[in-house]
Design an enzyme around this catalytic site. Structure first.
Site, PDB file in Angstrom:
ATOM      1  N   ARG A  59       0.846  -1.202   0.000  1.00  0.00           N
ATOM      2  CA  ARG A  59       0.000   0.000   0.000  1.00  0.00           C
ATOM      3  C   ARG A  59       0.879   1.250   0.000  1.00  0.00           C
ATOM      4  NH1 ARG A  59      -4.487  -0.253   4.446  1.00  0.00           N
ATOM      5  NH2 ARG A  59      -5.215   1.597   3.319  1.00  0.00           N
ATOM      6  N   HIS A 113      -6.688   7.849  11.859  1.00  0.00           N
ATOM      7  CA  HIS A 113      -6.338   6.425  11.719  1.00  0.00           C
ATOM      8  C   HIS A 113      -4.858   6.240  11.403  1.00  0.00           C
ATOM      9  CE1 HIS A 113     -10.775   5.234  10.810  1.00  0.00           C
ATOM     10  NE2 HIS A 113     -10.562   5.517  12.087  1.00  0.00           N
TER      11      HIS A 113
HETATM   12  N1  APR Z   1     -16.296  10.291  -4.693  1.00  0.00           N
HETATM   13  C1  APR Z   1     -16.938  10.405  -3.503  1.00  0.00           C
HETATM   14  N2  APR Z   1     -17.236   9.350  -2.706  1.00  0.00           N
HETATM   15  C2  APR Z   1     -16.859   8.126  -3.142  1.00  0.00           C
HETATM   16  C3  APR Z   1     -16.186   7.924  -4.374  1.00  0.00           C
HETATM   17  C4  APR Z   1     -15.901   9.073  -5.159  1.00  0.00           C
HETATM   18  N3  APR Z   1     -15.269   8.992  -6.335  1.00  0.00           N
HETATM   19  N4  APR Z   1     -15.968   6.588  -4.514  1.00  0.00           N
HETATM   20  C5  APR Z   1     -16.466   5.988  -3.418  1.00  0.00           C
HETATM   21  N5  APR Z   1     -17.021   6.910  -2.602  1.00  0.00           N
HETATM   22  C6  APR Z   1     -17.679   6.702  -1.307  1.00  0.00           C
HETATM   23  C7  APR Z   1     -18.432   5.393  -1.221  1.00  0.00           C
HETATM   24  O1  APR Z   1     -19.773   5.583  -1.641  1.00  0.00           O
HETATM   25  C8  APR Z   1     -18.378   5.109   0.293  1.00  0.00           C
HETATM   26  O2  APR Z   1     -19.440   5.744   0.961  1.00  0.00           O
HETATM   27  O3  APR Z   1     -16.654   6.625  -0.333  1.00  0.00           O
HETATM   28  C9  APR Z   1     -17.081   5.780   0.732  1.00  0.00           C
HETATM   29  C10 APR Z   1     -15.985   4.775   1.017  1.00  0.00           C
HETATM   30  O4  APR Z   1     -16.401   4.028   2.131  1.00  0.00           O
HETATM   31  P1  APR Z   1     -15.360   3.006   2.780  1.00  0.00           P
HETATM   32  O5  APR Z   1     -14.723   2.208   1.701  1.00  0.00           O
HETATM   33  O6  APR Z   1     -16.067   2.319   3.902  1.00  0.00           O
HETATM   34  O7  APR Z   1     -14.211   3.946   3.374  1.00  0.00           O
HETATM   35  P2  APR Z   1     -14.247   4.761   4.722  1.00  0.00           P
HETATM   36  O8  APR Z   1     -15.602   5.252   5.044  1.00  0.00           O
HETATM   37  O9  APR Z   1     -13.138   5.773   4.638  1.00  0.00           O
HETATM   38  O10 APR Z   1     -13.808   3.636   5.804  1.00  0.00           O
HETATM   39  C11 APR Z   1     -13.596   4.079   7.124  1.00  0.00           C
HETATM   40  O11 APR Z   1     -12.771   1.897   7.726  1.00  0.00           O
HETATM   41  O12 APR Z   1     -11.473   0.031   7.359  1.00  0.00           O
HETATM   42  C12 APR Z   1     -11.536   1.230   8.002  1.00  0.00           C
HETATM   43  O13 APR Z   1      -9.635   2.399   8.642  1.00  0.00           O
HETATM   44  C13 APR Z   1     -10.437   2.132   7.541  1.00  0.00           C
HETATM   45  O14 APR Z   1     -10.445   4.535   7.486  1.00  0.00           O
HETATM   46  C14 APR Z   1     -11.167   3.383   7.066  1.00  0.00           C
HETATM   47  C15 APR Z   1     -12.496   3.282   7.747  1.00  0.00           C
END
Ligand code: APR
Length: 236
Positions: A59, A113
């Site tokens: 990563r 994080h």
């Molecule tokens: N523009 C805006 N939003 C987007 C895009 C984009 N191009 N692509 C995806 N998304 C949104 C998705 O709809 C989703 O709601 O981003 C979000 C990503 O969600 P996750 O993958 O769950 O990521 P996140 O919310 O940051 O996860 C939180 O979980 O595993 C832990 O530590 C890790 O910091 C992370 C935490």
């Protein structure tokens, strides 16, 4: 709406998606390919440090050619203008461990994080900026012992960083904005309720409605590189 003076912004993986860095829970996301319980917990590191370090080394390498996108730049510009307009408080809290907010110039930034480009020695707590591969036999530059180097990343079951500062800012803010986060991981997913409780206006900018969307008074859906600059432009 009255002019806001004290803003807290929370970003998640969605703000970096268009920079080519994967999200976690979208189709094909990181946790669809890898089991977080085998890679992102202290137990996994104790059981199989080589595999865990290999995952984070990959990563870290992936980050080397990622560039900040229009959403990161819009947020850095908002911060500069915010302070120049004499508004008092600006805090950008990110759940992301990439350095794209820094690349765009954000300064009032808190990585709750942790950060992929920092390595920590679990033997002496030395923390340093590091783009090299981590390895179990690599010596800590401070205590010169091997076996303790790990990514300065908050794993499942560990306490997120900066919570006192975050909750203090949430208790004062009059504007809370969540960008590109699914709202599935606490405590970050609970920040919107905290802000609402303190009377803040709440805004969600993300690709599609998620688990906490109903808590937001204002919502704009679409890719972050479109909805974030548009929203920043429209701010009074
Ligand atoms: N523009 C805006 N939003 C987007 C895009 C984009 N191009 N692509 C995806 N998304 C949104 C998705 O709809 C989703 O709601 O981003 C979000 C990503 O969600 P996750 O993958 O769950 O990521 P996140 O919310 O940051 O996860 C939180 O979980 O595993 C832990 O530590 C890790 O910091 C992370 C935490």
């Amino acid at each position: 709406m009255a002019r806001s003076d004290r803003i807290v912004i929370l970003t998640g993986a969605g703000v970096s998606a268009e920079s080519g860095l994967g999200t976690f829970r979208d189709e094909g996301g990181l946790w669809a390919k890898f089991d977080p319980m085998k890679l992102a917990t202290p137990e996994a590191f104790a059981d199989d440090p080589e595999t865990v370090l290999g995952f984070y080394n990959a990563r870290r390498a992936n980050l080397s050619d990622a560039k900040a996108n229009a959403a990161h730049h819009a947020l850095a510009e908002l911060e500069q203008n915010w302070m120049m307009d004499g508004r008092s408080d600006f805090l950008l809290v990110t759940q992301n461990i990439d350095d794209l907010h820094e690349q765009a110039g954000s300064a009032s930034l808190l990585h709750m994080h942790g950060e992929l480009l920092r390595t920590r020695c679990s033997l002496c707590d030395h923390l340093f900026y590091d783009r090299e591969d981590m390895a179990i036999d690599r010596l800590c530059p401070a205590c010169t012992k091997a076996g303790g180097l790990r990514p300065h990343v908050v794993w499942f079951g560990e306490m997120p960083l900066g919570l006192d500062q975050i909750y203090a800012a949430l208790s004062r803010c009059d504007l809370f904005v969540a960008i590109g986060t699914s709202g599935t991981v606490y405590p970050a997913a609970g920040f919107v309720s905290e802000a609402r409780r303190n009377g803040a206006h709440t805004v969600e900018l993300t690709l599609e409605p998620g688990e906490i969307s109903d808590f937001f008074s204002e919502r704009h859906y679409g890719p972050a590189t479109e909805v974030v600059p548009e929203w920043v432009q429209g701010l009074g």
